[in-house]
Design a protein around this motif. Structure first.
Motif, short mmCIF file in Angstrom:
data_model
loop_
_atom_site.label_atom_id
_atom_site.label_comp_id
_atom_site.label_asym_id
_atom_site.label_seq_id
_atom_site.Cartn_x
_atom_site.Cartn_y
_atom_site.Cartn_z
N PHE A 1 -14.41 -18.48 -19.14
CA PHE A 1 -14.72 -19.48 -20.16
C PHE A 1 -14.74 -20.89 -19.57
CE2 PHE A 1 -13.69 -22.29 -23.68
CZ PHE A 1 -14.46 -21.78 -24.72
N PHE B 1 -14.56 -12.74 -34.75
CA PHE B 1 -15.09 -14.08 -34.49
C PHE B 1 -16.50 -13.98 -33.92
CE2 PHE B 1 -12.54 -12.76 -30.83
CZ PHE B 1 -13.40 -12.98 -29.77
N ILE C 1 -19.16 -15.34 -30.89
CA ILE C 1 -19.19 -15.95 -29.56
C ILE C 1 -20.62 -16.36 -29.25
CG2 ILE C 1 -19.42 -13.70 -28.41
CD1 ILE C 1 -17.85 -14.94 -26.05
N ILE D 1 -20.20 -21.80 -23.42
CA ILE D 1 -19.58 -20.70 -24.17
C ILE D 1 -18.73 -21.31 -25.28
CG2 ILE D 1 -18.12 -18.63 -24.08
CD1 ILE D 1 -18.64 -18.47 -21.10
N MET E 1 -25.97 -15.70 -29.81
CA MET E 1 -24.71 -15.59 -30.55
C MET E 1 -24.52 -14.15 -30.99
SD MET E 1 -23.91 -19.03 -32.69
CE MET E 1 -22.19 -18.59 -32.52
N LEU F 1 -18.24 -10.90 -23.31
CA LEU F 1 -17.94 -9.92 -24.36
C LEU F 1 -16.99 -8.83 -23.86
CD1 LEU F 1 -21.48 -9.51 -26.00
CD2 LEU F 1 -19.47 -10.61 -26.99
N VAL G 1 -13.53 -10.23 -23.82
CA VAL G 1 -12.96 -10.36 -25.17
C VAL G 1 -12.46 -9.02 -25.69
CG1 VAL G 1 -13.53 -10.91 -27.57
CG2 VAL G 1 -14.31 -12.41 -25.75
N THR H 1 -16.58 -20.19 -29.24
CA THR H 1 -16.19 -19.18 -30.22
C THR H 1 -16.01 -19.83 -31.58
OG1 THR H 1 -13.86 -19.43 -29.60
CG2 THR H 1 -15.09 -17.67 -28.52
N VAL I 1 -18.17 -10.41 -32.82
CA VAL I 1 -17.22 -9.54 -32.12
C VAL I 1 -16.34 -8.85 -33.17
CG1 VAL I 1 -15.33 -9.46 -30.46
CG2 VAL I 1 -17.22 -11.06 -30.13
N ASP J 1 -14.63 -19.21 -35.74
CA ASP J 1 -13.84 -18.45 -36.72
C ASP J 1 -14.76 -18.03 -37.87
OD1 ASP J 1 -12.14 -17.60 -38.78
OD2 ASP J 1 -10.52 -18.93 -38.10
N GLU K 1 -12.99 -22.60 -29.92
CA GLU K 1 -12.96 -23.15 -28.56
C GLU K 1 -14.38 -23.39 -28.08
OE1 GLU K 1 -9.56 -21.53 -25.82
OE2 GLU K 1 -10.42 -19.83 -26.91
#
Length: 430
Positions: free
Chosen positions: A151, A250, A252, A158, A238, A130, A133, A160, A241, A162, A170
């Motif tokens: 990552f 998004f 993470i 890990i 989870m 975090l 990011v 991410t 962010v 949308d 990813e």
């Protein structure tokens, strides 16, 4: 009596080769000498069981994290420490019972320490991810390079997502391995499409709450069935962010595969709460269930008649085999009516929750006694054991379990005293 230093050397030998510890052999023996001395003191005391948990957490702290460290340490407590505490055999049975209690606490402490260590590592990884990011928003090129290193190289999973489309942006190789899906097939697809709603279980609802902005984060342990049919248990965190203006950018997720740890914890819990000879619930599990039982509570207490003569005439090995058969018969006779436990020696008890009336207990007692009427054949010998049974029905559960057991003891022994206790058979009649 062996010195703490000699015991430490034996303990260190038992642990040798399990894992590369963070200390030298000399340092390990020094640590184990202190722990062995405290455990020896606890064997002959009425308190101090927390010493066993401290010993377990100390082993985890110096990197003994394999399950073999538990089994070998339990053997050391129950064999070496008992022998060192009472080499002459005096009070040996009491010390052995105390050693079993310490071993159970050691196993529980080892599991707790492992879990704490794993969660600490997970939290550190999530915090680092975090932080990387957020830094990417300020210093994109440098921060993105750092995040990419974390990552790709992380041993934890890990990924991410949308928030506009709910699709995966990813995912690293560790996460893909946990899911059992090739990493290149995951980006651009929704989590539901990858795993299915049923596979997500309770995590699906939490995930939806994140996408809707109702919650900012969640954490849970969930089991996933991989495409090949195998199962994995993951500890999933989870978080949403946000950018500088507070808009959600998004999601993470960080996942730790806890399949082996959970299996070890389940195995240790079972071993700590069940009698190793008969497989029945032990005193610890019985009293825990009793403390949380829903009234009316029915109890049927049994002790075997003439069992001492079985041990005297045939030996303790045959006696143990007889106890194992008795336990199996009692479990079968009780069926699904209640929890069958071995309190120790030749004493057994059955706990029944929501027990409607005395008639149900009388019927249960009759089934249990009937199950023991047939002789038990061990190594070609037909051995007969009877039993005395007492029952009691407790309509309300007191706040203190000790008060309940006091009431139960009085009622059971009063019930037993009204029965005609059979005379033990002579050795020739066994």
């Amino acid at each position: 009596m062996s010195s703490a230093k000699e015991l430490a050397a034996r303990w260190a030998d038992a642990l040798d080769g399990i894992v590369a510890p963070t200390l030298t052999r000399t340092q390990i023996e020094s640590v184990l000498a202190g722990l062995a001395a405290e455990l020896l003191a606890a064997l002959t005391a009425d308190d101090g069981v927390e010493t066993a948990r401290l010993a377990a957490s100390t082993l985890v702290a110096v990197n003994y994290r394999d399950e073999a460290a538990v089994s070998r340490s339990v053997a050391f407590i129950c064999r070496d420490l008992v022998a060192a505490s009472c080499p002459s055999g005096a009070d040996r049975e009491r010390v052995r019972e105390r050693a079993i209690t310490l071993a159970a606490e050691f196993a529980a402490g080892f599991t707790a320490a492992l879990r704490t260590a794993a969660l600490s590592e997970q939290e550190s990884t999530l915090t680092a991810a975090l932080a990387a990011v957020r830094e990417a928003e300020k210093q994109r090129q440098l921060s993105e390079a750092r995040f990419e290193a974390i990552f790709d190289g992380a041993s934890v999973g890990i990924g991410t997502i949308d928030v506009r489309t709910g699709t995966v942006l990813e995912v690293n190789a560790a996460f893909a391995d946990m899911l059992g899906v090739p990493a290149e097939r995951i980006p651009g697809r929704t989590v539901v499409d990858i795993l299915g709603v049923g596979n997500l279980g309770p995590a699906f609802g939490e995930f939806q709450q994140l996408l809707l902005g109702v919650n900012d984060r969640f954490r849970m342990e969930t089991e996933i069935t991989r495409p090949d049919g195998s199962h994995t248990t993951i500890d999933l965190s989870m978080s949403a962010v946000h950018d500088a203006e507070g808009r959600m950018r998004f999601l993470i997720g960080v996942a730790v595969d806890v399949t082996e740890r959970k299996a070890l914890a389940d195995r240790l819990w079972h071993d700590a709460h069940h009698d190793n000879l008969t497989g029945l619930a032990n005193r610890m599990l019985f009293f825990d269930r009793l403390a949380h039982a829903t009234p009316p509570i029915g109890l049927c207490y049994l002790d075997l008649d003439g069992f001492k003569e079985v041990n005297d005439d045939y030996g303790h090995t045959v006696g143990d085999q007889v106890l194992a058969v008795v336990a199996a018969r009692l479990r079968a006779a009780a069926g699904g009516d209640g929890l069958v436990a071995r309190l120790g020696g030749d004493e057994f008890i059955v706990l029944v929750e929501h027990c409607a009336d005395e008639d149900r207990l009388v019927d249960l007692s009759a089934r249990l006694l009937s199950a023991l009427t047939e002789p038990i054949t061990i190594a070609g010998q037909a051995i007969s054991v009877g039993a005395s049974a007492g029952t009691t029905l407790v309509p309300r559960r007191p706040e203190a379990v000790d008060d309940l057991m006091h009431t139960v003891d009085k009622a059971m022994y009063r019930d037993k005293s009204r029965r005609q206790r059979p005379r033990p058979r002579s050795p020739q009649g066994l």
